[in-house]
Design an enzyme around this catalytic site. Structure first.
Site, PDB file in Angstrom:
ATOM      1  N   HIS A 366      31.055  32.489 122.122  1.00 34.54           N
ATOM      2  CA  HIS A 366      32.371  33.289 122.322  1.00 34.54           C
ATOM      3  C   HIS A 366      33.553  32.831 121.769  1.00 34.54           C
ATOM      4  CE1 HIS A 366      29.946  35.282 125.469  1.00 34.54           C
ATOM      5  NE2 HIS A 366      30.657  36.285 125.046  1.00 34.54           N
ATOM      6  N   ARG A 473      36.446  43.084 126.577  1.00 33.60           N
ATOM      7  CA  ARG A 473      35.828  42.118 127.598  1.00 33.60           C
ATOM      8  C   ARG A 473      36.871  41.481 128.563  1.00 33.60           C
ATOM      9  NH1 ARG A 473      33.818  40.556 121.959  1.00 33.60           N
ATOM     10  NH2 ARG A 473      31.374  40.300 122.164  1.00 33.60           N
ATOM     11  N   ARG A 509      34.817  46.832 129.877  1.00 37.27           N
ATOM     12  CA  ARG A 509      33.624  46.236 130.497  1.00 37.27           C
ATOM     13  C   ARG A 509      33.724  45.342 131.623  1.00 37.27           C
ATOM     14  NH1 ARG A 509      29.952  42.282 126.888  1.00 37.27           N
ATOM     15  NH2 ARG A 509      31.681  40.703 127.380  1.00 37.27           N
ATOM     16  N   GLU A 607      21.305  44.802 126.492  1.00 38.66           N
ATOM     17  CA  GLU A 607      21.390  43.169 125.810  1.00 38.66           C
ATOM     18  C   GLU A 607      20.252  42.438 126.225  1.00 38.66           C
ATOM     19  OE1 GLU A 607      25.167  41.622 126.785  1.00 38.66           O
ATOM     20  OE2 GLU A 607      25.172  42.449 128.792  1.00 38.66           O
ATOM     21  N   ASN A 630      24.415  40.624 120.386  1.00 37.44           N
ATOM     22  CA  ASN A 630      24.458  39.193 120.589  1.00 37.44           C
ATOM     23  C   ASN A 630      23.382  38.502 121.527  1.00 37.44           C
ATOM     24  OD1 ASN A 630      26.557  39.848 118.859  1.00 37.44           O
ATOM     25  ND2 ASN A 630      28.264  39.450 120.503  1.00 37.44           N
ATOM     26  N   ASP A 631      23.468  39.237 122.746  1.00 38.67           N
ATOM     27  CA  ASP A 631      22.418  38.816 123.702  1.00 38.67           C
ATOM     28  C   ASP A 631      21.143  39.173 123.465  1.00 38.67           C
ATOM     29  OD1 ASP A 631      24.009  36.979 125.374  1.00 38.67           O
ATOM     30  OD2 ASP A 631      25.118  38.773 126.116  1.00 38.67           O
ATOM     31  N   ARG A 641      22.095  31.229 122.163  1.00 38.38           N
ATOM     32  CA  ARG A 641      23.072  31.796 121.012  1.00 38.38           C
ATOM     33  C   ARG A 641      24.241  30.796 120.775  1.00 38.38           C
ATOM     34  NH1 ARG A 641      26.344  36.798 124.031  1.00 38.38           N
ATOM     35  NH2 ARG A 641      27.960  36.337 122.820  1.00 38.38           N
ATOM     36  N   CYS A 678      27.693  47.168 120.047  1.00 37.61           N
ATOM     37  CA  CYS A 678      28.993  46.577 120.051  1.00 37.61           C
ATOM     38  C   CYS A 678      28.936  45.155 119.984  1.00 37.61           C
ATOM     39  CB  CYS A 678      30.004  46.849 121.287  1.00 37.61           C
ATOM     40  SG  CYS A 678      29.032  46.221 122.826  1.00 37.61           S
TER      41      CYS A 678
HETATM   42  C1  PEP Z   1      26.800  41.335 123.100  1.00 30.60           C
HETATM   43  O1  PEP Z   1      25.939  40.606 124.136  1.00 30.60           O
HETATM   44  O2  PEP Z   1      26.473  41.492 122.130  1.00 30.60           O
HETATM   45  C2  PEP Z   1      28.049  41.367 123.860  1.00 30.60           C
HETATM   46  C3  PEP Z   1      28.692  42.296 122.864  1.00 30.60           C
HETATM   47  O3  PEP Z   1      28.488  40.772 124.517  1.00 30.60           O
HETATM   48  P1  PEP Z   1      29.227  39.290 124.600  1.00 30.60           P
HETATM   49  O4  PEP Z   1      28.922  38.791 123.304  1.00 30.60           O
HETATM   50  O5  PEP Z   1      30.402  39.404 125.371  1.00 30.60           O
HETATM   51  O6  PEP Z   1      27.890  38.851 125.535  1.00 30.60           O
HETATM   52 MG    MG Z   2      26.619  40.196 126.003  1.00 28.21          MG
END
Ligand code: PEP
Ligand code: MG
Length: 767
Positions: A366, A473, A509, A607, A630-631, A641, A678
């Site tokens: 993050h 977020r 979200r 995700e 990402n997740d 990650r 996203c």
């Molecule tokens: C993701 O997981 O791709 C996402 C957009 O959410 P975050 O990065 O906040 O977990």
């Molecule tokens: Mg995520």
């Protein structure tokens, strides 16, 4: 053995520089293995020679002089095989090289073990004995363990050593320009500025070195802190003394004695007098004292090390409670920390923040996402960075390559100045696209939205030409407070975002805490936080928090009607059903109270692999899907990650991720449900084209990526994107996919936008 190892590692970690670290290693290993010689050879990265850096047993004159070229001597056999070499008579070995100045011809038995860090042979640790014998299995195992444990510490000490060479001299540092500190690309861009080290409170080890000029004032501050701890201890002792046994009281007396002791206090004062600030002087003194206790054989006395550290922490808390002790942020602040948090980022005045370096984290953690949202270049996962020694130093942050240069030479600095100017020109050129749509040359229009989480970057997202917010977020406003924000506080924040973009859509979200996003006032302790209580799982378990957030969102949308609500971490359909029940309830409550609330559009984040397989069932229940790559990448590939150790395995171009994306998009479209991406993948120009080939309906990314993505879309066609996808789907390896995409884009004349342009020609926006 464990005990010996623990002690060696502790001592090495506390060493001031590489030289000291290595001399501790050779001395301790020689002692523990009862051998006649222990030496360490390290690789000179410029010449590939292995240099004798430390020895206990060989002629001290040879240290630093003996240099073995690749292929020379038995040492090179260990380097080439990257395995231990155990021989009873070194002189019999065909690669044996006689070096008169070491005096090693007296020794026969030889055991050499490679020191390997990140797959590279950093050096060799060698033990020798006069007798002709092969070392026992347990001896080899011991040395292998020592080498494996020490590789990280040596890599770390090597970096400190390099920096100190320049620190002792004229701070020119041109002798180590080639040795950038390696991290991971966090946010693209280049920054040149002055390091400002930030650190969590009440953590002695996190205190950076810092110099002061008002010595008397610093001494007074320190003594006031000591007095305050003395008073606390006296009061505590008094209050507890009737309940304490004689032994327990002795502990308090020991604390009081230490506080009054000449050594702890006076040593700190001495350090302040040399110009160190009180917190840094205290850290040094406490570590020095604790180390003495750590080395004691008696376990009871060893325990006293913890008392010294405890006392140090108490004094530190007092030092930190009066005033922040932090100097003002430099105009070109490069924020440096072991772990940079959202709060630390938010505290820097926006115009001063030029770059970010975090020793922990990875490209998809993050801190990196926030830096990208703010358009601030960042390097993360720079594990070898000696954070405490960085304060006030000039740094170059190369967020494209994930490199940091400390005290760069004028030549390197000039080169980066040139890159920075080029980058500004490129951005200015792209700015012309701001008000143009992202439309392919064959007429396909892809709405581009922005990801945000801070109010301050809503304005920059607007300026970037985003057509709405695809991901807000909401945990960010929760993170920068000391308690849960009230419903009204939340409503005000959400209202500002919704208003800024109305009538364009804004996707809020619901709270996605857990995993690596912890609220300071709501700690969650789990062994596997990413597989634990996170996102929707928490909010469904805490309907009071969820309902208050939903009401705040709904109330914020009154009269604007551009609200979209997105549910994170959905792994089963029942979670969606339950969340919808609560959303209806929140809306009903507000309507019953007389408010007119339009039904918001609701979406689900895909995700988690289970959601990918159930995309169609999820799509049937909601208005849109949004893929969190990402997740999704982390969970599909089983790669944390945030873990720099496995960052090279984290790859959104892995064929498994690509096939999952195709399947999700097809599933959603079977239900005529639009689907967006996203995750960070959407902001990568080349990946965005691939997603377009899959039929994605919209993309949401950090504002800083928007114009580049728009540019490539406007210079490509849907048919080209579909052809590219068809080729990619035949490949079974991420690197092959990357090469294939790069070649297609180069041939289409889009290479320039994919590469950032660089000194080495290696800069890539598309890692
Ligand atoms: C993701 O997981 O791709 C996402 C957009 O959410 P975050 O990065 O906040 O977990
Ligand atoms: Mg995520």
């Amino acid at each position: 053995m464990l005990d010996i190892l623990r002690r060696i590692i502790q001592e090495v970690n506390a060493a001031q520089d590489l030289e000291q670290a290595l001399s501790i290693i050779v001395k301790r290993v020689k002692q523990s293995m009862a051998v006649e010689v222990c030496s360490v050879y390290l690789a000179d990265s410029d010449t590939q020679h292995y240099v004798l850096m430390a020895s206990d047993g060989l002629n001290p004159e040879a240290i630093g002089r003996v240099r073995l070229a690749p292929g020379e001597g038995i040492i090179s056999v260990v380097v080439e095989t990257a395995e231990p070499l155990n021989i009873d008579n070194a002189t019999d070995h065909p690669r044996y090289l006689f070096i008169a100045e070491t005096g090693e011809d007296r020794y026969h038995a030889f055991l050499g073990v490679p020191i390997i860090h990140h797959r590279k042979v950093l050096g060799i640790v060698v033990v020798r004995q006069h007798a002709q014998r092969r070392f026992e299995e347990n001896e080899v195992a011991f040395l292998v363990t020592v080498a494996a444990q020490l590789s990280g510490a040596i890599a770390h000490a090597e970096v400190i050593g390099a920096i100190q060479i320049s620190g002792r001299g004229l701070l020119q540092g041109n002798n180590h320009d080639g040795r950038a500190l390696e991290g991971l690309p966090g946010a693209p861009g280049i920054a040149i500025g002055t390091a400002m080290v930030v650190y969590p409170p009440a953590d002695l080890d996190a205190i950076p070195d810092r110099t002061i000029t008002h010595i008397d004032a610093e001494i007074a501050t320190f003594m006031a802190a000591v007095k305050s701890v003395q008073d606390d201890m006296a009061a505590l002792g008094l209050r507890l003394s009737p309940k304490l046994s004689v032994e327990d009281r002795a502990l308090f007396d020991a604390y009081r004695l230490m506080l009054g002791s000449d050594t702890l206090i006076n040593n700190t004062l001495d350090r302040i007098r040399t110009g160190s600030w009180a917190s840094g002087a205290l850290r040094e003194t406490v570590n020095e004292h604790a180390r003495i206790f750590d080395e004691m054989d008696d376990p009871y006395i060893r325990e006293r090390a913890e008392d010294v550290r405890d006392l140090g922490r108490r004094i530190l808390v007092c030092l930190q409670s009066g005033k922040r002790n932090a100097p003002p942020y430099p105009d070109n602040t490069i924020l440096v920390g072991e772990e940079i948090t959202a709060t630390m980022l938010a505290e820097v005045p926006g115009e001063k923040l030029k770059g970010v370096i975090s020793a922990r984290g990875s490209s998809s953690s993050h801190v990196a996402i926030l830096a990208r949202a703010l358009g601030v270049p960042a390097v993360v996962g720079a594990g070898d960075l000696p954070v405490a020694r960085m304060d006030g130093r000039e740094l170059i942050v190369d967020g494209y390559l994930g490199k940091v240069y400390v005290q760069p030479s004028p030549a390197l600095r000039a080169e980066y100045d040139r890159l920075l100017r080029e980058e500004k020109q490129l951005t200015a050129g792209l700015a012309e696209l701001r008000d143009l749509p992202a439309i392919t040359q064959d007429g396909l229009r892809i709405p581009l939205y922005a990801n945000t989480g801070l109010l301050s970057d809503v304005a920059s997202s607007l300026n970037s030409g985003a057509e709405g917010i695809g991901l807000y977020r909401t945990e960010v406003p929760f993170m920068i407070r000391q308690r849960f924000p009230s419903e009204e506080e939340q409503r005000r924040v959400y209202r500002q975002v919704l208003e800024a973009y109305a009538p364009r859509p804004v996707t809020l979200r619901t709270l996605d805490i857990g995993g690596d996003k912890e609220l300071p006032y709501f700690p969650i302790n789990e062994d596997n936080p990413f597989l634990g209580w996170r996102g929707i799982r928490i909010t469904l378990d805490h309907p009071e928090i969820f309902l208050s957030q939903l009401r705040a969102m709904l109330r914020a949308s009154v009269g604007l009607n551009n609200l979209h609500i997105l549910l994170p971490m959905i792994s089963r359909v029942t979670e969606v059903d339950e969340a919808l029940v609560l959303l209806n309830r929140a809306r009903q409550e507000l309507c019953d109270a007389g408010e007119t609330i339009e039904r918001p559009r609701v979406g689900v984040m895909v995700e988690v692999p289970s959601a990918a397989y159930q995309a169609e069932a999820l799509a049937r229940r909601v208005d849109f899907l949004s893929i969190g790559t990402n997740d999704l990448t982390q969970y599909l590939l089983a790669v944390d990650r945030n873990n720099p150790q496995v960052a090279n395995l984290y790859d959104s171009l892995h064929p498994a991720v690509i096939h999952a994306l195709v399947q999700i998009i097809q599933g959603a479209h079977k239900q005529n449900t639009p689907v967006s991406v996203c995750g960070e993948m959407a902001g990568d120009p080349a990946a965005a084209l691939l997603l377009m080939g899959m039929g994605i309906d919209s993309l949401s990314m950090s504002a800083a990526s928007l114009s580049r993505v728009k540019w490539v879309i406007r210079n490509f066609t849907r048919t080209q994107a579909q052809d590219m996808l068809a080729q990619v789907l035949t490949l079974d390896d991420a690197n092959a996919i990357r090469i294939c995409i790069n070649t297609i884009l180069e041939n289409a004349g889009l290479g320039g936008m994919i590469r950032g342009g660089s000194i080495s020609g290696k800069h890539s926006l598309f890692h």
